[in-house]
Scaffold this active site. Sequence first.
Site, short mmCIF file in Angstrom:
data_model
loop_
_atom_site.label_atom_id
_atom_site.label_comp_id
_atom_site.label_asym_id
_atom_site.label_seq_id
_atom_site.Cartn_x
_atom_site.Cartn_y
_atom_site.Cartn_z
N SER A 176 30.39 39.98 30.82
CA SER A 176 29.43 41.05 31.06
C SER A 176 30.10 42.41 31.17
O SER A 176 29.76 43.34 30.44
CB SER A 176 28.65 40.75 32.35
OG SER A 176 27.80 41.84 32.70
N HIS A 217 37.16 45.14 40.94
CA HIS A 217 36.81 44.63 42.27
C HIS A 217 38.10 44.53 43.07
O HIS A 217 39.15 44.17 42.53
CB HIS A 217 36.13 43.26 42.13
CG HIS A 217 35.68 42.64 43.43
ND1 HIS A 217 35.28 43.38 44.53
CD2 HIS A 217 35.56 41.34 43.80
CE1 HIS A 217 34.94 42.56 45.51
NE2 HIS A 217 35.10 41.32 45.09
N ASP A 231 31.54 45.12 49.56
CA ASP A 231 30.93 44.31 48.51
C ASP A 231 30.65 42.90 49.00
O ASP A 231 29.54 42.38 48.82
CB ASP A 231 31.86 44.28 47.29
CG ASP A 231 31.25 43.56 46.11
OD1 ASP A 231 30.35 44.13 45.46
OD2 ASP A 231 31.65 42.41 45.83
N TYR A 289 36.05 39.09 28.23
CA TYR A 289 35.02 39.73 27.40
C TYR A 289 33.64 39.22 27.78
O TYR A 289 32.82 38.87 26.95
CB TYR A 289 35.31 39.49 25.91
CG TYR A 289 34.70 40.53 25.00
CD1 TYR A 289 35.19 41.83 24.98
CD2 TYR A 289 33.63 40.21 24.16
CE1 TYR A 289 34.64 42.79 24.15
CE2 TYR A 289 33.08 41.16 23.32
CZ TYR A 289 33.58 42.45 23.32
OH TYR A 289 33.02 43.41 22.50
#
Length: 332
Positions: free
Chosen positions: A29, A110, A193, A27
């Site tokens: 960003s 990701h 990334d 919990y």
Amino acid sequence: MTRARMYYDEDADLSVLDNKTIAIVGYGSQGHAHALNLKDSGIDVIVGLYEGSRSWARAENEGLAVYPTAEAAAKADLVMILLPDEVQREIYNRDIAPHLGTGKTLAFAHGFNIHFSQIVPSQEVDVLMVAPKGPGHLVRRVFTEGKGVPCLFAVEQDASGRARATAMAYARAIGGTRAGILETTFREEAETDLFGEQTVLCGGLTALIKAGFETLVEAGYQPELAYFECLHEVKLIVDLIVEGGLAKMRDSISNTAEFGDYTRGPRIVDERTKAEMKKILAEIQNGEFAKQWVLDSQANYASFKAMRRREAEHPIEEVGADLRKMMSWLRP
């Protein structure tokens, strides 16, 4: 150069998530933004946290049911892991994997742990990714304004035959399809990334800033001026680039600055730089970087912590701390 196709609200069927429970693990960003946006989209969402987490009360105060991670994973049809890369494997193996089975979905924001085989789910679960291209506070804020942040989505494993539809529905539920979402793969997302972070956004930019600062100070210029010219004004330029690309930035600066850009910039970032970028990309692609990072995390981040301490002692930090006290707009 092949351009990506964008998908919007009309391309994603939100009803795919009807009668499904989604567990958001973490919990921070992204976690709070995903959970609240899903909730506001009418999705049954719960939060999984470790007992004693400081975020527990916050999530409950924001109207969400919170459970220990293992219990949340057991209750959920879809588990979205929104934790730091380096802790995901342990928590997955201990708290999540035992509760995954046929018909369940494992999701990420990701591609690192799936692509580099730190997490290897069973073949009977769907594995997908939905990755907003913005920080959590922005994902949440623009959603409440009726807009959205663009997202990437990908499917690594489609046991049910519905993983792609689920990923697109999830992206719609957090607001992504309001802006547009584009399809990728775990491999492409993870490698690009990491490359962007290492060569441009973080590694490349900070190295360039420090080198410029050091060059001016070593030449006898006041460090305060070196800070202004090589660090502080970066935001002014980056904001222009983000708003309208390189063209808007160049249209907004002086002719002198633009001429210097064209004639001197390529001497700083030249073919040698690009060759090194290719080496770094190869280290990402062959797993060398991932292995190095995982091994350091297993050694209690010995190298990482040493580098962090060293960088914190760079003179630019002391100079910057003093100068920022003068900038009222930076203070709350």
